[in-house]
Scaffold this motif. Structure first.
Motif, PDB file in Angstrom:
ATOM      1  N   ILE A  71       0.774  -1.170  -0.142  1.00  0.00           N
ATOM      2  CA  ILE A  71       0.004  -0.094  -0.154  1.00  0.00           C
ATOM      3  C   ILE A  71       0.775   1.219  -0.010  1.00  0.00           C
ATOM      4  O   ILE A  71       0.561   2.246  -0.649  1.00  0.00           O
ATOM      5  CB  ILE A  71      -1.068  -0.155   1.312  1.00  0.00           C
ATOM      6  N   VAL A  72       1.966   1.248   0.668  1.00  0.00           N
ATOM      7  CA  VAL A  72       2.930   2.315   0.865  1.00  0.00           C
ATOM      8  C   VAL A  72       3.485   2.649  -0.705  1.00  0.00           C
ATOM      9  O   VAL A  72       3.879   3.721  -1.147  1.00  0.00           O
ATOM     10  CB  VAL A  72       3.838   2.227   1.709  1.00  0.00           C
ATOM     11  N   THR A  73       4.177   1.373  -1.235  1.00  0.00           N
ATOM     12  CA  THR A  73       4.805   1.527  -2.259  1.00  0.00           C
ATOM     13  C   THR A  73       4.236   1.863  -3.753  1.00  0.00           C
ATOM     14  O   THR A  73       4.688   2.164  -4.618  1.00  0.00           O
ATOM     15  CB  THR A  73       6.073   0.523  -2.474  1.00  0.00           C
ATOM     16  N   ALA A  74       2.684   1.354  -3.693  1.00  0.00           N
ATOM     17  CA  ALA A  74       2.213   1.376  -4.883  1.00  0.00           C
ATOM     18  C   ALA A  74       1.978   2.943  -5.428  1.00  0.00           C
ATOM     19  O   ALA A  74       2.191   2.890  -6.892  1.00  0.00           O
ATOM     20  CB  ALA A  74       0.870   0.291  -4.633  1.00  0.00           C
ATOM     21  N   PRO A  75       1.611   3.815  -4.719  1.00  0.00           N
ATOM     22  CA  PRO A  75       1.445   5.067  -5.322  1.00  0.00           C
ATOM     23  C   PRO A  75       2.878   5.547  -5.820  1.00  0.00           C
ATOM     24  O   PRO A  75       2.881   6.340  -6.904  1.00  0.00           O
ATOM     25  CB  PRO A  75       1.138   5.941  -4.282  1.00  0.00           C
ATOM     26  N   ILE A  76       4.075   5.181  -5.440  1.00  0.00           N
ATOM     27  CA  ILE A  76       5.202   5.670  -6.020  1.00  0.00           C
ATOM     28  C   ILE A  76       5.485   5.373  -7.332  1.00  0.00           C
ATOM     29  O   ILE A  76       6.015   5.686  -8.363  1.00  0.00           O
ATOM     30  CB  ILE A  76       6.486   5.192  -4.960  1.00  0.00           C
ATOM     31  N   MET A  77       5.075   3.982  -7.587  1.00  0.00           N
ATOM     32  CA  MET A  77       5.202   3.284  -8.863  1.00  0.00           C
ATOM     33  C   MET A  77       4.435   3.808  -9.914  1.00  0.00           C
ATOM     34  O   MET A  77       4.717   3.624 -11.238  1.00  0.00           O
ATOM     35  CB  MET A  77       4.970   1.622  -8.778  1.00  0.00           C
ATOM     36  N   THR A  78       3.341   4.734  -9.784  1.00  0.00           N
ATOM     37  CA  THR A  78       2.604   5.132 -10.506  1.00  0.00           C
ATOM     38  C   THR A  78       3.118   6.308 -11.224  1.00  0.00           C
ATOM     39  O   THR A  78       2.519   7.073 -12.384  1.00  0.00           O
ATOM     40  CB  THR A  78       1.326   5.386  -9.945  1.00  0.00           C
ATOM     41  N   TYR A  79       4.160   7.161 -10.761  1.00  0.00           N
ATOM     42  CA  TYR A  79       4.647   8.246 -11.461  1.00  0.00           C
ATOM     43  C   TYR A  79       5.608   7.924 -12.283  1.00  0.00           C
ATOM     44  O   TYR A  79       6.489   6.876 -12.402  1.00  0.00           O
ATOM     45  CB  TYR A  79       5.478   8.990 -10.347  1.00  0.00           C
ATOM     46  N   PRO A  80       5.471   8.740 -13.344  1.00  0.00           N
ATOM     47  CA  PRO A  80       6.556   8.390 -14.883  1.00  0.00           C
ATOM     48  C   PRO A  80       7.620   8.704 -14.377  1.00  0.00           C
ATOM     49  O   PRO A  80       8.156   9.629 -13.680  1.00  0.00           O
ATOM     50  CB  PRO A  80       5.595   9.194 -15.739  1.00  0.00           C
ATOM     51  N   ILE A  81       8.618   7.944 -14.985  1.00  0.00           N
ATOM     52  CA  ILE A  81      10.014   7.929 -14.900  1.00  0.00           C
ATOM     53  C   ILE A  81      10.570   8.421 -16.309  1.00  0.00           C
ATOM     54  O   ILE A  81      10.633   7.612 -17.336  1.00  0.00           O
ATOM     55  CB  ILE A  81      10.829   6.990 -14.156  1.00  0.00           C
ATOM     56  N   ASP A  82      11.463   9.552 -16.492  1.00  0.00           N
ATOM     57  CA  ASP A  82      11.969   9.845 -17.747  1.00  0.00           C
ATOM     58  C   ASP A  82      13.183   9.121 -18.010  1.00  0.00           C
ATOM     59  O   ASP A  82      13.973   9.053 -17.358  1.00  0.00           O
ATOM     60  CB  ASP A  82      12.309  11.421 -17.752  1.00  0.00           C
ATOM     61  N   VAL A  83      13.327   8.483 -18.980  1.00  0.00           N
ATOM     62  CA  VAL A  83      14.298   7.502 -19.380  1.00  0.00           C
ATOM     63  C   VAL A  83      14.945   7.827 -20.781  1.00  0.00           C
ATOM     64  O   VAL A  83      14.124   7.938 -21.710  1.00  0.00           O
ATOM     65  CB  VAL A  83      13.992   6.083 -19.392  1.00  0.00           C
ATOM     66  N   ALA A  84      16.157   8.307 -20.591  1.00  0.00           N
ATOM     67  CA  ALA A  84      16.677   8.925 -21.992  1.00  0.00           C
ATOM     68  C   ALA A  84      17.199   7.517 -22.730  1.00  0.00           C
ATOM     69  O   ALA A  84      18.236   6.823 -22.391  1.00  0.00           O
ATOM     70  CB  ALA A  84      18.004   9.798 -21.690  1.00  0.00           C
ATOM     71  N   LEU A  85      16.546   7.355 -23.914  1.00  0.00           N
ATOM     72  CA  LEU A  85      16.691   5.939 -24.681  1.00  0.00           C
ATOM     73  C   LEU A  85      17.675   6.439 -25.782  1.00  0.00           C
ATOM     74  O   LEU A  85      17.570   7.639 -26.295  1.00  0.00           O
ATOM     75  CB  LEU A  85      15.769   5.385 -25.324  1.00  0.00           C
ATOM     76  N   PRO A  86      18.511   5.710 -26.332  1.00  0.00           N
ATOM     77  CA  PRO A  86      19.644   5.945 -27.396  1.00  0.00           C
ATOM     78  C   PRO A  86      18.611   6.206 -28.729  1.00  0.00           C
ATOM     79  O   PRO A  86      17.637   5.565 -29.011  1.00  0.00           O
ATOM     80  CB  PRO A  86      20.411   5.129 -27.542  1.00  0.00           C
TER      81      PRO A  86
END
Length: 138
Positions: free
Chosen positions: A32-47
């Motif tokens: 329950i504590v970690t589930a909201p953190i996983m919903t934020y998008p993370i920018d990944v610089a792909l080649p």
């Protein structure tokens, strides 16, 4: 070990589920504590695909052998040279091709003076030489 309180005096054959419930509650709280953190998008610089191929690397120029003998005489590619001319020679080598500099191999005798070596290294630094290695001939 638990014993039954009934007429049967042997050990109970039931599983104690209390520790299992405790572990499951802890896992539920962590989820329950970690589930909201996983919903934020993370920018990944792909080649990205490169349309132009990388430039062909040039063959490196031959290395420069710089030797300091026990009498503190400096040799540039086995030819004696004055310490005052070192920086000019190094700058000339750097200006030929600043991106593809030759390797400067320094071989200093263990009996040579430290000040001579310090002046040689200062000349290399002032000439903006990038590839400096120390070698010792056997």
């Amino acid at each position: 070990m638990a014993f039954s309180s009934g007429g049967n005096k042997g050990p109970m054959a039931e599983i104690n589920v209390t520790p299992l419930i405790d572990v499951m509650l802890v896992l539920l709280i962590i989820f329950i504590v970690t589930a909201p953190i996983m919903t934020y998008p993370i920018d990944v610089a792909l080649p990205q695909r490169v349309i132009n191929p990388p430039p062909v690397l040039k063959e490196p120029p031959p290395p420069i052998d710089l030797r300091v003998d026990p009498t503190n005489q400096v040799f540039w590619n086995n030819g004696p040279v004055a310490e005052s001319q070192l920086q000019q020679l190094m700058e000339a080598e750097v200006q030929k091709d600043p991106t593809n500099q030759p390797e400067l191999r320094i071989d200093a005798s263990s009996d040579s003076e430290y000040e001579v070596m310090a002046r040689v290294l200062a000349a290399a630094k002032n000439a903006d030489m990038k590839k400096i290695n120390f070698v010792q001939q056997q």
